[in-house]
Write an enzyme that holds these catalytic residues in place. Structure first.
Site, PDB file in Angstrom:
ATOM      1  N   CYS A   1       0.820  -1.209   0.000  1.00  0.00           N
ATOM      2  CA  CYS A   1       0.000   0.000   0.000  1.00  0.00           C
ATOM      3  C   CYS A   1       0.854   1.258   0.000  1.00  0.00           C
ATOM      4  O   CYS A   1       0.706   2.127  -0.857  1.00  0.00           O
ATOM      5  CB  CYS A   1      -0.928  -0.003   1.212  1.00  0.00           C
ATOM      6  SG  CYS A   1      -1.875   1.512   1.405  1.00  0.00           S
TER       7      CYS A   1
ATOM      8  N   GLY B   1      -6.579  -0.979 -12.243  1.00  0.00           N
ATOM      9  CA  GLY B   1      -6.402  -0.733 -13.668  1.00  0.00           C
ATOM     10  C   GLY B   1      -6.992   0.590 -14.111  1.00  0.00           C
ATOM     11  O   GLY B   1      -6.383   1.334 -14.891  1.00  0.00           O
ATOM     12  N   LEU B   2      -8.190   0.912 -13.612  1.00  0.00           N
ATOM     13  CA  LEU B   2      -8.839   2.158 -14.008  1.00  0.00           C
ATOM     14  C   LEU B   2      -8.137   3.370 -13.412  1.00  0.00           C
ATOM     15  O   LEU B   2      -8.051   4.427 -14.044  1.00  0.00           O
ATOM     16  CB  LEU B   2     -10.309   2.137 -13.590  1.00  0.00           C
ATOM     17  CG  LEU B   2     -11.158   1.042 -14.252  1.00  0.00           C
ATOM     18  CD1 LEU B   2     -12.597   1.101 -13.760  1.00  0.00           C
ATOM     19  CD2 LEU B   2     -11.109   1.159 -15.774  1.00  0.00           C
TER      20      LEU B   2
ATOM     21  N   ASP C   1      -4.991  -9.327   3.688  1.00  0.00           N
ATOM     22  CA  ASP C   1      -5.204  -9.931   2.368  1.00  0.00           C
ATOM     23  C   ASP C   1      -4.985 -11.431   2.333  1.00  0.00           C
ATOM     24  O   ASP C   1      -5.388 -12.088   1.370  1.00  0.00           O
ATOM     25  CB  ASP C   1      -4.270  -9.282   1.332  1.00  0.00           C
ATOM     26  CG  ASP C   1      -4.716  -7.881   0.941  1.00  0.00           C
ATOM     27  OD1 ASP C   1      -5.715  -7.392   1.497  1.00  0.00           O
ATOM     28  OD2 ASP C   1      -4.047  -7.264   0.082  1.00  0.00           O
TER      29      ASP C   1
ATOM     30  N   MET D   1      -9.906  -7.264  -0.154  1.00  0.00           N
ATOM     31  CA  MET D   1      -8.461  -7.007  -0.157  1.00  0.00           C
ATOM     32  C   MET D   1      -8.229  -5.493  -0.180  1.00  0.00           C
ATOM     33  O   MET D   1      -7.902  -4.898  -1.206  1.00  0.00           O
ATOM     34  CB  MET D   1      -7.804  -7.684  -1.362  1.00  0.00           C
ATOM     35  CG  MET D   1      -7.620  -9.173  -1.202  1.00  0.00           C
ATOM     36  SD  MET D   1      -6.702  -9.892  -2.590  1.00  0.00           S
ATOM     37  CE  MET D   1      -6.197 -11.459  -1.899  1.00  0.00           C
TER      38      MET D   1
ATOM     39  N   HIS E   1     -24.017  24.488   4.515  1.00  0.00           N
ATOM     40  CA  HIS E   1     -24.301  24.946   3.153  1.00  0.00           C
ATOM     41  C   HIS E   1     -23.331  26.067   2.788  1.00  0.00           C
ATOM     42  O   HIS E   1     -23.091  26.967   3.585  1.00  0.00           O
ATOM     43  CB  HIS E   1     -25.729  25.461   3.060  1.00  0.00           C
ATOM     44  CG  HIS E   1     -26.066  26.078   1.733  1.00  0.00           C
ATOM     45  ND1 HIS E   1     -26.351  25.313   0.617  1.00  0.00           N
ATOM     46  CD2 HIS E   1     -26.122  27.380   1.345  1.00  0.00           C
ATOM     47  CE1 HIS E   1     -26.595  26.129  -0.408  1.00  0.00           C
ATOM     48  NE2 HIS E   1     -26.460  27.389   0.010  1.00  0.00           N
TER      49      HIS E   1
END
Length: 510
Positions: free
Chosen positions: A85, A229-230, A357, A363, A489
């Site tokens: 990571c 991948g993206l 993992d 994972m 807001h």
């Protein structure tokens, strides 16, 4: 009223929680008799807890164990803490995602805000340098936390020689034996390989290689349309690469809510990303200097070719348990190589635990961290808990996509009657003010009780917005509970409030 119903639910939850925890503590005490070996005496060379692996799960487990007063040792083969990571995953990828987004904004959006440049260019070495600096600072920070909490840090590759002993081949060429009353396996995961494709980290790369390319490829092919991948496709696409994503399945990110997925794919396509779904790679040729892929339909059929300068293999990850000696001590694993554990993260071998993992479940780094905390709490005689149904997931593209709880498809499959509330960011004042209004919030709630079942957000900062929903799910909140909370807001988070209003009643601003 929502507040009254909330008070009733809280009373019920408190009584239920107290009852559950009482029985859980009783069961835990029985379990600990079986699985934990007690604690080391003062001055002993034996640790109370030994953690194999210094990634998000491992280093968090080590720190928490030390905070609970347990003598703790952490073994890490990489020589730097943080695991995949921090070193070659979550952190460096987010650094490049941010840097590449800044470049893309400067090139395509700044002029709309009255900020103009004569020219904008990419300094790739500087961009990589910023990424590397972030990684270095964070890894040193964890070492500092180890020193602060008095965790012993052993740099090397550990393997079991008995259920209470780990042999470590240290990175300086030596060997040492580390003894522990309780040993936690937290070795994480590795890139899943594909048959017939050899990763060389130059032309055919894993996510590790994709984070360290020396030049911007003209054509980048990504094999696998999942989170990683993206995200990496987005980085290099923003910097000028032509991105084609090849996916065996019929959809991108199969775990994502179907309605959100369709909007997300359309957004990526508008950014120039191309998709070849229901397609498999059956051949790879690197003889010409580039890469030529041979493709065919997933169900079989006519073959085609696709040229690339670089190919990213991003077909998922697999538990890393190689060389640990688990078979030697009899630790059971499933067919996927995951270590089997009970609800207290204990394996079938007394005193040996596993988290992250290497065990079943999402994972994700943050899931591994929660595993680590809960595991050492059990070891220390306390009660730990992780609810895998309420672990948020985020795709860090732009817009981001974040979710927690169940998708609409999962709710339908359960046969639960439900309501859906949606609110687009096009109707959110903050999103319109900053000219970044693509996306929506979607809330799913039980039709009878209004209990929130799932929340899905596609927005520029969805990864931050999702945690209000995560807290709501953790406390079994209703959509009305969120709707009746005053939101500042103008903020993007008002879209979640409005979606919650749309779930149990009607939104105001749509």
């Amino acid at each position: 009223m929502a507040l009254a119903s909330l008070a009733r639910r809280k009373g019920h939850l408190l009584s239920r929680t107290f009852s559950n925890q009482t029985s859980e503590v009783f069961r835990c005490s029985i379990s600990l008799t079986s699985f934990a070996r007690g604690f080391a005496s003062s001055g002993s060379d034996e640790s109370d807890v030994v953690v194999i692996g210094g990634g998000p799960g491992g280093y968090v487990a080590a720190i928490k164990a030390a905070q609970l007063g347990l003598k703790t040792t952490c073994i890490e083969k990489r020589g730097t803490l943080g695991g995949t990571c921090l070193n070659v995953g979550c952190i460096p990828s987010k650094a490049l995602l941010h840097s590449s987004h800044m470049y893309h904004e400067a090139k395509h959006s700044f002029s709309n805000h009255g900020v103009k440049f004569a020219s904008v260019e990419v300094d790739l070495p500087a961009m990589m340098g910023q990424k590397d600096k972030a990684v270095s600072n964070l890894t040193r920070g964890i070492e500092g936390l180890f020193k602060k909490n008095k965790v012993t840090y052993v740099k090397g590759y550990g393997k079991f020689i008995s259920p209470s002993e780990v042999s470590v081949d240290t990175i300086d060429g030596g060997n040492t034996i580390v003894k522990g009353k309780n040993i936690i396996v937290a070795t994480g995961s590795d890139v899943k390989s594909l048959p017939g494709i050899t990763i060389d980290e130059e032309r055919i790369v894993s996510s590790t290689g994709a984070l360290a390319l020396k030049e911007i490829p003209k054509k980048l092919v990504v094999i696998g349309a999942g989170y990683i991948g993206l995200e990496m496709g987005s980085v290099w696409g923003r910097l000028g690469s032509e991105i084609t994503v090849v996916e065996f399945a019929s959809e991108i990110v199969p775990s994502m809510d179907g309605e959100i997925r369709k909007q997300f794919q359309r957004s990526l396509e508008k950014q120039g990303m191309k998709f070849k779904l229901n397609t498999k790679v059956v051949g790879v040729d690197t003889s010409s200097g580039g890469v030529k892929l041979t493709l065919e339909p997933a169900a079989g059929g006519e073959q085609t070719t696709l040229d690339a300068d670089v190919v990213l293999v991003s077909a998922g990850r697999t538990p890393f348990i190689s060389g640990l000696g688990l078979d030697k001590i009899g630790v059971e694993t499933d067919k996927g190589g995951r270590i089997l554990v009970n609800e207290r993260f204990a394996t079938n071998v007394s005193g040996v635990f596993a988290i992250g993992d290497v065990i079943p479940g999402p994972m994700l780094a943050h899931k591994a961290e929660e595993d680590g905390v809960a595991c050492v709490e059990f070891i220390a005689g306390k009660v730990g808990h992780v609810d895998y149904d309420k672990v948020p997931g985020v795709v860090y593209t732009h817009p981001e996509v974040a979710s927690v709880g169940k998708t609409e498809e999962q709710v339908k499959a359960l046969g639960v009657e439900y309501r859906v509330g949606k609110f687009p960011f096009l109707a959110n004042s903050r999103a319109k003010a900053i000219d970044d209004a693509e996306g929506l919030v979607k809330v799913l709630a039980d039709k009878e009780t209004d209990k929130i079942l799932g929340v899905h957000i596609m927005a520029p900062n969805a990864g931050e917005l999702i945690h209000e929903a995560a807290i709501a799910l953790a406390y079994d909140a209703s959509s009305e509970d969120i709707a009746r909370v005053c939101h500042a807001h103008p903020t993007m988070s008002e879209a979640l409030k409005e979606a919650a209003m749309a779930t149990y009643d009607k939104p105001i601003h749509m």
